[in-house]
Design a protein around this motif. Structure first.
Motif, mmCIF file in Angstrom:
data_model
loop_
_atom_site.group_PDB
_atom_site.id
_atom_site.type_symbol
_atom_site.label_atom_id
_atom_site.label_comp_id
_atom_site.label_asym_id
_atom_site.label_seq_id
_atom_site.Cartn_x
_atom_site.Cartn_y
_atom_site.Cartn_z
ATOM 1 N N LEU A 445 0.785 -1.302 0.178
ATOM 2 C CA LEU A 445 0.010 0.006 -0.127
ATOM 3 C C LEU A 445 0.665 1.461 -0.108
ATOM 4 O O LEU A 445 0.251 2.426 -0.161
ATOM 5 C CB LEU A 445 -0.864 -0.017 1.111
ATOM 6 C CG LEU A 445 -1.882 -1.084 1.399
ATOM 7 C CD1 LEU A 445 -2.708 -1.347 2.653
ATOM 8 C CD2 LEU A 445 -2.999 -1.112 0.214
ATOM 9 N N TYR A 450 -4.185 8.068 -3.421
ATOM 10 C CA TYR A 450 -5.315 7.497 -2.508
ATOM 11 C C TYR A 450 -6.512 6.525 -3.062
ATOM 12 O O TYR A 450 -6.642 5.613 -2.311
ATOM 13 C CB TYR A 450 -6.145 8.984 -2.011
ATOM 14 C CG TYR A 450 -7.344 8.574 -1.068
ATOM 15 C CD1 TYR A 450 -7.074 8.195 0.297
ATOM 16 C CD2 TYR A 450 -8.811 8.575 -1.621
ATOM 17 C CE1 TYR A 450 -8.050 7.748 1.188
ATOM 18 C CE2 TYR A 450 -9.751 8.199 -0.757
ATOM 19 C CZ TYR A 450 -9.508 7.984 0.582
ATOM 20 O OH TYR A 450 -10.411 7.629 1.467
ATOM 21 N N GLN A 451 -6.692 6.867 -4.238
ATOM 22 C CA GLN A 451 -7.759 5.984 -4.816
ATOM 23 C C GLN A 451 -7.389 4.587 -5.213
ATOM 24 O O GLN A 451 -7.897 3.520 -4.762
ATOM 25 C CB GLN A 451 -8.226 6.546 -6.418
ATOM 26 C CG GLN A 451 -9.321 5.895 -6.816
ATOM 27 C CD GLN A 451 -10.505 5.647 -6.062
ATOM 28 O OE1 GLN A 451 -10.969 6.913 -5.620
ATOM 29 N NE2 GLN A 451 -11.121 4.644 -5.957
ATOM 30 N N GLN A 454 -7.199 2.797 -1.766
ATOM 31 C CA GLN A 454 -8.479 2.319 -1.298
ATOM 32 C C GLN A 454 -8.665 1.141 -2.251
ATOM 33 O O GLN A 454 -9.377 0.019 -1.695
ATOM 34 C CB GLN A 454 -9.422 3.652 -1.539
ATOM 35 C CG GLN A 454 -9.270 4.341 -0.798
ATOM 36 C CD GLN A 454 -9.465 4.087 0.597
ATOM 37 O OE1 GLN A 454 -8.921 4.013 1.749
ATOM 38 N NE2 GLN A 454 -11.225 3.974 1.003
ATOM 39 N N THR A 455 -8.503 0.921 -3.585
ATOM 40 C CA THR A 455 -9.024 -0.274 -4.312
ATOM 41 C C THR A 455 -8.181 -1.300 -4.009
ATOM 42 O O THR A 455 -8.862 -2.437 -3.497
ATOM 43 C CB THR A 455 -8.674 0.270 -5.854
ATOM 44 O OG1 THR A 455 -9.301 1.454 -5.958
ATOM 45 C CG2 THR A 455 -9.201 -0.933 -6.653
ATOM 46 N N PHE A 457 -6.506 -1.941 -0.847
ATOM 47 C CA PHE A 457 -6.969 -2.381 0.341
ATOM 48 C C PHE A 457 -8.215 -3.165 0.462
ATOM 49 O O PHE A 457 -8.578 -4.146 1.203
ATOM 50 C CB PHE A 457 -6.813 -0.981 1.329
ATOM 51 C CG PHE A 457 -7.310 -1.449 2.578
ATOM 52 C CD1 PHE A 457 -6.248 -1.911 3.431
ATOM 53 C CD2 PHE A 457 -8.512 -1.074 3.410
ATOM 54 C CE1 PHE A 457 -6.608 -2.380 4.817
ATOM 55 C CE2 PHE A 457 -8.780 -1.325 4.649
ATOM 56 C CZ PHE A 457 -7.920 -2.049 5.501
ATOM 57 N N GLN A 458 -9.232 -2.549 -0.246
ATOM 58 C CA GLN A 458 -10.395 -3.091 -0.067
ATOM 59 C C GLN A 458 -10.502 -4.556 -0.887
ATOM 60 O O GLN A 458 -10.959 -5.534 -0.273
ATOM 61 C CB GLN A 458 -11.392 -2.482 -0.979
ATOM 62 C CG GLN A 458 -12.963 -2.939 -0.730
ATOM 63 C CD GLN A 458 -13.311 -2.888 0.533
ATOM 64 O OE1 GLN A 458 -13.087 -1.896 1.330
ATOM 65 N NE2 GLN A 458 -13.972 -3.843 1.214
ATOM 66 N N GLU A 477 -8.100 2.908 11.204
ATOM 67 C CA GLU A 477 -9.249 2.508 10.705
ATOM 68 C C GLU A 477 -8.576 1.176 9.664
ATOM 69 O O GLU A 477 -9.781 0.539 9.465
ATOM 70 C CB GLU A 477 -9.531 3.733 9.581
ATOM 71 C CG GLU A 477 -10.582 3.488 8.714
ATOM 72 C CD GLU A 477 -10.930 4.702 7.755
ATOM 73 O OE1 GLU A 477 -11.759 4.439 7.038
ATOM 74 O OE2 GLU A 477 -10.059 5.858 7.977
ATOM 75 N N TYR A 478 -7.466 1.493 9.226
ATOM 76 C CA TYR A 478 -7.085 0.188 8.360
ATOM 77 C C TYR A 478 -6.808 -0.878 9.265
ATOM 78 O O TYR A 478 -7.002 -2.264 8.835
ATOM 79 C CB TYR A 478 -6.028 0.729 7.548
ATOM 80 C CG TYR A 478 -6.383 1.595 6.301
ATOM 81 C CD1 TYR A 478 -6.856 1.154 5.115
ATOM 82 C CD2 TYR A 478 -5.938 3.002 6.589
ATOM 83 C CE1 TYR A 478 -7.254 2.028 4.195
ATOM 84 C CE2 TYR A 478 -6.102 3.633 5.518
ATOM 85 C CZ TYR A 478 -6.587 3.231 4.298
ATOM 86 O OH TYR A 478 -7.219 4.199 3.018
ATOM 87 N N LYS A 481 -9.329 -3.841 10.426
ATOM 88 C CA LYS A 481 -9.862 -4.852 9.351
ATOM 89 C C LYS A 481 -8.932 -6.019 9.355
ATOM 90 O O LYS A 481 -9.282 -7.127 8.644
ATOM 91 C CB LYS A 481 -9.667 -4.233 8.042
ATOM 92 C CG LYS A 481 -10.272 -2.915 7.985
ATOM 93 C CD LYS A 481 -11.991 -3.225 7.748
ATOM 94 C CE LYS A 481 -12.656 -1.951 7.424
ATOM 95 N NZ LYS A 481 -14.044 -2.192 7.378
#
Length: 490
Positions: A445, A450-451, A454-455, A457-458, A477-478, A481
């Motif tokens: 990561l 940022y985008q 996010q992609t 990480f999800q 926040e991460y 998970k």
């Protein structure tokens, strides 16, 4: 040209053999055929040897678990193989050729007068003493040049690859001086290596002249004593040159063999490198995948000491720590790239080594992209349907490539046409395409917009399998998970 020269040599030998045989026509045909096939065999040996050397160099690099040096392998394939061909393989074949030529002629001169023939034979072998005396000297010169050449080649390669860094920091002039200095050292070593060979050759030639004079004086003595005729002496002298000349030539070829032997020995030594295996397979609790048992990680000294930590199957684990703490050493140790410093890494015996490799997808911070098409970068030469490739591209949000035309896009050397996020998505797509059950990530990561972050990480969060994610610093926040977190500190 080489074939023609061989046949001409056969004609010379044929003139000698003709005296012994009435079947001159068939003798000529036989010798010409032998020399022609010898030449074909010579070329075939070069082809097979070059193919094997280049293939073995790459295969050993691929299978090596430690000390991979890209520049040395490229230098060996590009430069050393050609030098081994010119100075070793050709020389070995020509030594055999010279021996064949000398043997045929020796039979003839022994037929004329065995005692004089023995004198010529002894004198002819005197020049072969020189290579034995200069062998270590020649090898030393070649080793020194080889080391200097590889150093220069590495510095030029780094100077080219790191051009922008060098330019940005205003050290272009210093880098030019450094490379120029290495070039002078390499050329000096090359000059000395050639000087050693020429000196050895001069000594051999001098010995040859002295030997020839001795042989001539002995022949004159035999003529004066009436043991041979002048005609026999002339035949003997002309024929004897076909013994001494090949021997002298073989001396030069032996010098070449001695000079190139270090290059060949260096390649042979690579096969002696031991493979690293840091993983020990044991019967663990069925819900455990692997366990660190008092494991320490590092190179010359332990960076991370005495880790005891268990990873459950299908769990998501984060290993977090600041820069320099040694996170990447854990990553490299798990991949058997460096040896485990101490302790054990235990793996559930329900998996074997091949199964573990087959089920593990690797996502590193330095994504490698081939210059070929996007299709090749996803399949790596494997067989997959385009519809599956397109589906994976959409899953990792590379929709602009999600078509047959997009799959044919050439990405350029190391993905020059891609952003950092796109490269990372392609690497993740490789693992998802093959339905890996384990993901091993090394700061996957980091360095992303940022985008893209996010992609990716999800996709990691949604991954239905085991995740071992080594990261530098993530927000709470991460972190929430992940099911397990191992925090490393300095």
């Amino acid at each position: 040209i080489e074939c023609s020269e061989s046949i001409l040599t056969s004609i010379d030998v044929f003139v000698v053999i003709n005296i012994l045989s009435n079947r001159s026509k068939w003798t000529f045909y036989f010798l010409s055929s032998v020399q022609f096939n010898f030449t074909i065999g010579h070329l075939k040996i070069i082809q097979v040897a070059n193919t094997k050397l280049r293939a073995d160099a790459y295969d050993k690099f691929i299978t090596a678990s430690d000390n991979r040096d890209e520049s040395k392998v490229i230098s060996f394939i590009d430069v050393d193989v050609k030098q081994i061909e010119n100075q070793f393989i050709n020389a070995v074949v020509m030594v055999i050729y010279c021996f064949e030529q000398a043997l045929i002629t020796l039979i003839y001169i022994l037929y004329i007068n065995s005692w004089v023939a023995l004198v010529y034979l002894v004198c002819g072998f005197l020049p072969t003493v020189v290579p034995r005396l200069t062998k270590k000297w020649l090898e030393k010169g070649t080793k020194k040049w080889s080391a200097k050449y590889k150093k220069y080649n590495l510095e030029v390669s780094e100077g080219i690859k790191g051009f922008h860094l060098i330019n940005n920091y205003g050290v272009t002039a210093k880098m030019q001086k450094l490379i120029a200095h290495s070039l002078r050292q390499e050329e000096d070593a090359y000059f000395k290596m050639n000087l050693h060979q020429e000196t050895s050759r001069l000594l051999s030639n001098t010995t040859y002249v002295i030997s020839t004079i001795i042989a001539l004086l002995v022949s004159v003595l035999f003529i004066m004593n009436g043991q041979i005729t002048v005609g026999a002496f002339i035949s003997l002298y002309l024929a004897a040159d076909r013994v001494t000349s090949p021997i002298l030539s073989s001396v030069q070829f032996l010098n070449q063999i001695n000079s190139s032997t270090p290059l060949l020995e260096a390649e042979i030594d690579k096969s002696k490198q031991q493979q690293i295996n840091n993983l020990t397979y044991q019967n663990l609790s069925k819900d455990l995948l692997l366990e660190f048992d008092h494991a320490s990680f590092g190179y010359d000294h332990a960076l991370i000491k005495d880790i005891n930590f268990a990873v459950k199957g299908n769990s998501h684990v984060m290993i977090e720590g600041p820069s320099g703490v040694g996170k990447s050493t854990i990553f490299k140790t798990l991949l058997n790239e460096i040896p485990l410093f101490s302790g054990e890494i235990l793996v559930n015996s329900k998996l074997n080594d091949n199964e573990l490799k087959h089920q593990t997808g690797i996502i590193s911070q330095d994504t490698f992209i081939f210059s070929k098409s996007l299709r090749f970068n996803l399949t790596l030469g494997g067989d997959f349907f385009d519809k599956d490739l397109i589906a994976i591209l959409r899953k990792v949000e590379l929709d602009k490539f999600a078509s047959t035309e997009g799959l044919d896009t050439r990405l350029g050397e190391n993905g020059v046409h891609l952003s950092g996020g796109e490269k990372r998505k392609i690497e993740l797509a490789r693992a998802l395409l093959r339905k890996k059950t384990i993901l091993l990530l090394d700061e996957a990561l980091s360095g992303l917009d940022y985008q893209s972050m996010q992609t990716i990480f999800q996709l990691i969060v949604d991954f239905n399998g085991t995740v071992i994610d080594i990261e530098h610093n993530l927000s709470d926040e991460y972190k929430q998970k992940y099911g397990q977190i191992l925090e490393l500190t300095n």
